[in-house]
Design a protein around this motif. Structure first.
Motif, mmCIF file in Angstrom:
data_model
loop_
_atom_site.group_PDB
_atom_site.id
_atom_site.type_symbol
_atom_site.label_atom_id
_atom_site.label_comp_id
_atom_site.label_asym_id
_atom_site.label_seq_id
_atom_site.Cartn_x
_atom_site.Cartn_y
_atom_site.Cartn_z
ATOM 1 N N ILE A 727 -8.227 -98.291 -19.022
ATOM 2 C CA ILE A 727 -7.430 -98.884 -20.094
ATOM 3 C C ILE A 727 -6.723 -97.798 -20.892
ATOM 4 C CG2 ILE A 727 -7.621 -100.123 -22.296
ATOM 5 C CD1 ILE A 727 -9.830 -101.833 -20.948
ATOM 6 N N LYS A 728 -7.433 -96.725 -21.175
ATOM 7 C CA LYS A 728 -6.875 -95.644 -21.979
ATOM 8 C C LYS A 728 -5.740 -94.942 -21.222
ATOM 9 C CE LYS A 728 -8.255 -91.712 -24.664
ATOM 10 N NZ LYS A 728 -8.964 -90.473 -24.376
ATOM 11 N N THR A 729 -5.954 -94.724 -19.940
ATOM 12 C CA THR A 729 -4.937 -94.053 -19.135
ATOM 13 C C THR A 729 -3.656 -94.878 -19.075
ATOM 14 O OG1 THR A 729 -6.678 -93.051 -17.807
ATOM 15 C CG2 THR A 729 -4.468 -93.084 -16.854
ATOM 16 N N ASN A 730 -3.796 -96.172 -18.801
ATOM 17 C CA ASN A 730 -2.617 -97.036 -18.781
ATOM 18 C C ASN A 730 -1.895 -96.998 -20.120
ATOM 19 O OD1 ASN A 730 -2.930 -97.878 -16.128
ATOM 20 N ND2 ASN A 730 -4.227 -99.622 -16.691
ATOM 21 N N SER A 731 -2.693 -97.043 -21.174
ATOM 22 C CA SER A 731 -2.139 -97.038 -22.509
ATOM 23 C C SER A 731 -1.344 -95.753 -22.784
ATOM 24 C CB SER A 731 -3.297 -97.158 -23.507
ATOM 25 O OG SER A 731 -2.933 -97.979 -24.557
ATOM 26 N N GLU A 732 -1.911 -94.619 -22.374
ATOM 27 C CA GLU A 732 -1.248 -93.330 -22.589
ATOM 28 C C GLU A 732 0.091 -93.276 -21.854
ATOM 29 O OE1 GLU A 732 -2.024 -90.661 -24.466
ATOM 30 O OE2 GLU A 732 -3.781 -91.712 -25.291
ATOM 31 N N ILE A 733 0.091 -93.793 -20.634
ATOM 32 C CA ILE A 733 1.337 -93.755 -19.853
ATOM 33 C C ILE A 733 2.391 -94.674 -20.478
ATOM 34 C CG2 ILE A 733 2.365 -94.233 -17.579
ATOM 35 C CD1 ILE A 733 -0.374 -93.427 -16.350
ATOM 36 N N TRP A 734 1.958 -95.861 -20.903
ATOM 37 C CA TRP A 734 2.903 -96.775 -21.576
ATOM 38 C C TRP A 734 3.454 -96.144 -22.840
ATOM 39 C CZ3 TRP A 734 -1.219 -101.073 -20.681
ATOM 40 C CH2 TRP A 734 -0.966 -101.727 -19.472
ATOM 41 N N GLU A 739 7.649 -93.517 -26.124
ATOM 42 C CA GLU A 739 8.097 -92.418 -26.973
ATOM 43 C C GLU A 739 9.332 -91.717 -26.415
ATOM 44 O OE1 GLU A 739 4.499 -90.218 -27.479
ATOM 45 O OE2 GLU A 739 3.832 -91.501 -29.140
ATOM 46 N N LYS A 740 9.443 -91.711 -25.074
ATOM 47 C CA LYS A 740 10.624 -91.094 -24.448
ATOM 48 C C LYS A 740 11.793 -92.087 -24.387
ATOM 49 C CE LYS A 740 8.846 -87.135 -23.055
ATOM 50 N NZ LYS A 740 8.830 -86.000 -23.801
ATOM 51 N N GLY A 741 11.566 -93.284 -24.868
ATOM 52 C CA GLY A 741 12.610 -94.300 -24.813
ATOM 53 C C GLY A 741 12.853 -94.825 -23.409
ATOM 54 N N LEU A 742 11.847 -94.688 -22.551
ATOM 55 C CA LEU A 742 12.006 -95.158 -21.167
ATOM 56 C C LEU A 742 11.550 -96.615 -21.031
ATOM 57 C CD1 LEU A 742 10.431 -92.037 -19.410
ATOM 58 C CD2 LEU A 742 12.869 -92.596 -19.530
ATOM 59 N N ALA A 743 12.183 -97.352 -20.128
ATOM 60 C CA ALA A 743 11.715 -98.696 -19.821
ATOM 61 C C ALA A 743 10.380 -98.588 -19.095
ATOM 62 C CB ALA A 743 12.733 -99.418 -18.942
ATOM 63 N N LEU A 744 9.570 -99.634 -19.197
ATOM 64 C CA LEU A 744 8.242 -99.567 -18.576
ATOM 65 C C LEU A 744 8.319 -99.508 -17.048
ATOM 66 C CD1 LEU A 744 6.040 -101.921 -20.779
ATOM 67 C CD2 LEU A 744 5.977 -99.436 -20.659
ATOM 68 N N ASN A 745 9.429 -99.977 -16.491
ATOM 69 C CA ASN A 745 9.547 -99.925 -15.032
ATOM 70 C C ASN A 745 10.335 -98.712 -14.543
ATOM 71 O OD1 ASN A 745 11.960 -100.760 -15.996
ATOM 72 N ND2 ASN A 745 12.240 -102.463 -14.542
ATOM 73 N N LYS A 765 -0.350 -95.525 -8.987
ATOM 74 C CA LYS A 765 0.923 -94.907 -8.623
ATOM 75 C C LYS A 765 2.031 -95.954 -8.569
ATOM 76 C CE LYS A 765 2.735 -91.711 -5.175
ATOM 77 N NZ LYS A 765 2.601 -91.248 -3.796
ATOM 78 N N SER A 766 1.753 -97.074 -7.937
ATOM 79 C CA SER A 766 2.793 -98.097 -7.840
ATOM 80 C C SER A 766 2.969 -98.843 -9.161
ATOM 81 C CB SER A 766 2.482 -99.067 -6.701
ATOM 82 O OG SER A 766 1.184 -99.574 -6.849
ATOM 83 N N MET A 767 1.886 -99.006 -9.887
ATOM 84 C CA MET A 767 1.970 -99.713 -11.169
ATOM 85 C C MET A 767 2.898 -99.003 -12.149
ATOM 86 S SD MET A 767 -1.193 -100.421 -13.738
ATOM 87 C CE MET A 767 -0.995 -100.940 -15.433
ATOM 88 N N HIS A 768 2.770 -97.668 -12.223
ATOM 89 C CA HIS A 768 3.563 -96.922 -13.204
ATOM 90 C C HIS A 768 4.787 -96.244 -12.589
ATOM 91 C CE1 HIS A 768 0.608 -97.620 -16.344
ATOM 92 N NE2 HIS A 768 -0.355 -97.166 -15.571
ATOM 93 N N ARG A 769 5.061 -96.505 -11.315
ATOM 94 C CA ARG A 769 6.187 -95.891 -10.596
ATOM 95 C C ARG A 769 6.110 -94.361 -10.676
ATOM 96 N NH1 ARG A 769 10.368 -100.453 -10.069
ATOM 97 N NH2 ARG A 769 8.837 -102.088 -10.266
#
Length: 782
Positions: A727-734, A739-745, A765-769
């Motif tokens: 959960i924490k890892t996913n959260s950090e990546i999101w 913060e970088k202004g990137l879309a989640l996909n 890997k596929s979840m976060h591209r």
RNA sequence: GGGCUUGUGGCCUAGUGGUUAUGGCGUCCGCCUUACACGCGGGAGGUCCCCAGUUCGAAUCUGGGCAGGCCCACCA
């Protein structure tokens, strides 16, 4: 891929269609032939008390329905009757108001008929609400009314049994008496009013010392009934006097007693105890075993005990006595005070407490056995047992069971017209002695051939306290009784523990010698948004009908089960119902997503992420099952919501999407397995939506015929320790993308994952591209 | 007045001796990312009613206090 579930919203209108399905499948009809242990529920028959029905009561009944559904999904044949309580005072008051009549002014025959009819519309209204939230009680063979001849017959039959066992006796009981309408009235018909009255300070004399002692009273005319004089043991003005006798102004000698009832600061600190000025007097007469001496008759006039005042009414007598005592210098002083006076709603006059003969059921000698039974029953929640134990402790007299009312079960006794000997008929019939002829030829004592029927009814708890015996077939269906008794569970509200629960245990013990219930389930009650109990007089009662119409039965149910833990009060709040509705939509869309993929019942090798989510599912299912085991639906409602939304949907579904779209067997098996488990675990709470999903994807038969899932053996329990990290890892990546202004996909060039997540690398890997994935001590993103 | 019971962010709630206290509602910011905008992601927000004690350590145990709720009784 086309989802089997098309709509992207849970539509409450589908509930009607599900209800039709249940009706066709006869799911709610109890079949005694089914070869499963019987789970019998002594449903509280709701009382049609008016419109609107209380939303808290509605919620209470939806929880009781969940008790029944829990029983079914735990592998039992559930006997869940639908009863309606229709006896007693509120019916009478409702009928009087509705027809604008007075109970004592029209023939009893006519009044009773109006009562029986007056509740039909309210009953229909309540049944409709119950069905709107999915009530699964039996509506055919096991539907009953407490005022039906069949039910009243059992009340009388069991009374006769107790009579024959010698447990019934006659004694006087102080009744609230309205001297204007000349009727006894119920406690509920008393209203308190502040009335200006004289507080008269009278001079009594201590016999041994000859000194005066001053006593204040608002009822000097009751001096003829004075049986004792009390002072507080801590009152230094009196506590050195010791044991003394006091001479009243009319020359009677009564004891001076130290008793905490006397308040040091009121009046002179000394109070006279008379039969009867109020219920405190009644209590103290019993406690001190004083001999009563009545000086007021049923017409509100002084009787022969009042000597020369006999024949005067209360007010006249009071004036005369004050005048005379003043002349004789027996009055110390008189104060005008505001006095909270119990008044009759009917006659609009102060009530008198007048002893009358009533029938009693013995209970004092059974307190020990009832205490033992109370300790043997399993309470949900456990702490509510104390209310019952405290009550048993405080029972201080036998139970007066006769009432001078009209609409209730008649007392089946006829009295010999000549010698007044009571005669009780043979059991097995419904008797109405106020209009039926006696079933006896001759008085067994004096041989006289004329009888007069008892015109009274029973206390309504005499009816209510046999509901458990009635529904389990006592005296009517021995085969059923063998299976359904002792009754599995009594669900009820906490405020009637001292009445309904206690009396049911008492009656059943006296009749069968047994403990009536295995489980007792006690809920809190609904309060308004500010935490105040809803009541008609406060005007804060919320009407359940528009709420259920707007949000549907399932949202209503999910709200009240997830709102408060078992036994604590729950607050009404439309916001909360809305959030329950949102969860149902979420559940619907989880189902809609999974419905895109073919159902796979087995898979040989499961991927780590799948074994992980199954382990989390097992945990949620185990906790929920424990909640159901305690009939505490707060636990499964929140546990399954938490799992399915915050773990399953937010993390697992995102991780597994790529594999699911590629028809990975392990993924498809896990998705469907989880969904089936989630809807089964929620089926007792929200029976409609779970049924709809189940029928759409998995079966032609009802989900309510299924049992709760067992733990999945393919789960990887050891992976649960990684849940927080996932959960924490996913959260950090999101967060990084945000913060970088990137879309989640959007794609990430390179991510270094913690080594312990290596097993999940392909899914992440596929979840976060992620283009390049490496492993290290801690997370790092580029 | 008697008994029972409760006291955790603005509101509701989990948690019964052990590292930065759970979740929801509301609120603020950013997003239509192909199940869901009734959604997704991120943030702010807490003297765990007060005081004292037990303990290495208390939201959690003990005592006292304060406040609320329920049931009962109700002022001669």
């Amino acid at each position: 891929m086309e989802p089997k579930i098309k709509e992207n919203r849970w539509n409450k209108d589908i509930e009607a269609e599900i209800k039709k399905f249940w009706l066709e499948k006869k799911l709610n009809d109890f079949d005694p032939k089914i070869d499963k242990p019987v789970f019998s529920i002594d449903t509280p028959p709701p009382y049609p008390s008016g419109k609107p029905w209380h939303i808290g009561a509605t919620a209470h009944y939806s929880m009781i329905d969940t008790v029944a559904r829990t029983g079914r999904m735990s592998g039992f044949n559930v006997l869940f009757p639908t009863g309606i309580d229709r006896n007693g005072l509120p019916v009478e008051l409702y009928t009087e108001k509705k027809n604008n009549i007075s109970m004592h002014k029209i023939p009893r025959e006519e009044f009773v008929k109006l009562c029986a009819e007056s509740l039909d519309d309210l009953e229909a209204y309540m049944i409709e609400i119950m069905q709107s939230f999915g009530w699964s009680g039996d509506m055919k063979k096991f539907r009953y009314r407490t005022d039906s001849p069949e039910y009243r017959k059992l009340t009388q039959e069991t009374f006769i049994e107790l009579w024959n066992k010698g447990l019934i006796y006659e004694d006087t009981r102080p009744n609230n008496y309205d001297i204007k309408t000349r009727t006894t009235i119920a406690d509920a018909e008393i209203e308190y009013q502040d009335i200006q009255t004289k507080l008269v300070y009278l001079k009594f004399r201590i016999k041994e010392t000859g000194r005066d002692i001053i006593i204040a009273t608002t009822r000097p005319e009751l001096i003829f009934s004075c049986a004792a004089v009390l002072y507080n043991p801590s009152d230094e003005r009196y506590n050195k006097l010791g044991k003394k006798t006091v001479v009243t102004p009319i020359g009677d000698e009564v004891p001076l007693i130290a008793h905490p009832y006397a308040k040091v600061e009121f009046g002179s600190g000394v109070v006279m105890i008379c039969s009867y000025g109020d219920y405190a007097d009644v209590r103290i007469f019993r406690e001190l075993k004083l001999k009563e001496k009545i000086c007021i008759d049923e017409n509100g006039r002084m009787n022969k005990n009042a000597g020369k005042y006999a024949g005067l009414n209360i007010k006249e007598a009071r004036e005369e006595i004050i005048k005379e005592f003043k002349n004789e210098n027996k009055v110390d002083k008189i104060e005008e005070i505001m006095h909270r006076t119990p008044m009759s709603e009917r006659g609009k006059c102060p009530i008198e407490i007048i002893p009358m003969k009533e029938w009693y059921l013995k209970q004092m000698e059974f307190k020990d056995v009832l205490r033992k039974f109370a300790n043997e029953i399993k309470f949900h929640p456990e702490d509510k047992r104390q209310i019952l134990l405290d009550w048993i402790e405080s029972v201080s007299m036998d139970w007066p069971i006769t009432r001078r009312r009209f609409y209730g079960t008649e007392v089946p006794i006829w009295y010999c017209k000549k010698c007044n000997t009571p005669h009780v008929p043979k059991p097995g019939k419904y008797y109405q002695p106020w209009k039926d002829a006696a079933t006896f030829k001759k008085c067994e004592k004096c041989g006289n051939e004329e009888f007069v029927g008892d015109s009274r009814t029973f206390d309504t708890w005499m009816d209510s306290s046999i509901s458990a015996l009635f529904i389990s077939g006592y005296k009517r269906d021995e085969e059923l009784f063998a299976k359904a008794f002792p009754v599995t569970i009594r669900p009820q509200a906490k405020e009637i523990i001292r009445t309904w629960l206690y009396y049911t245990m008492l009656r059943t013990y006296l009749l069968t010698g047994k403990n009536v219930f295995k489980h007792v389930w006690v809920s809190g009650h609904g309060v308004d948004e500010h935490g105040v109990k809803m009541s008609k007089s406060l005007g804060n009662v919320v009407d359940p009908v528009p709420v259920i119409e707007k949000y549907g039965g399932d949202a209503f149910r999910f709200w009240n089960m997830s709102e408060a833990t078992l036994g604590s009060d729950f607050r009404y709040s439309e916001d909360k119902i809305q959030s329950a509705q949102k969860f149902l939509t979420k559940l619907w869309n989880i189902s809609r997503f999974i419905s895109m993929f073919p159902v796979k019942k087995t898979a040989k090798e499961l991927q780590p992420a799948d074994r992980w989510v199954l382990a989390e599912l097992n945990k949620a299912v185990a906790k929920s099952a424990a909640g159901y085991g305690d009939f505490n639906f707060f636990v499964p409602a929140n546990e399954m919501k938490q799992f399915s939304w915050n773990i399953f949907a937010d993390h697992y579904l995102e991780m597994v999407k790529a594999r699911a779209y590629n028809n990975d067997l392990s993924a498809l098996y896990t998705l469907h397995y989880c969904l089936q488990s989630i809807i089964k675990m929620l089926a007792p709470i929200s029976p409609f939506i779970t049924e709809k999903v189940w029928l759409s994807l998995y079966s032609k038969e009802s989900i309510h015929l299924e049992e709760f899932p067992k733990p999945n053996k393919k789960a990887g329990e050891e992976l649960c320790k990684l849940t927080d990290l996932i959960i924490k890892t996913n959260s950090e990546i999101w967060k990084f993308k945000k913060e970088k202004g990137l879309a989640l996909n959007s794609e990430l060039k390179k991510v270094i994952l913690p080594e312990s997540l290596r097993d999940f690398s392909e899914d992440l890997k596929s979840m976060h591209r992620i283009t390049t994935l490496e492993f290290g001590k801690e997370l790092s993103i580029e």
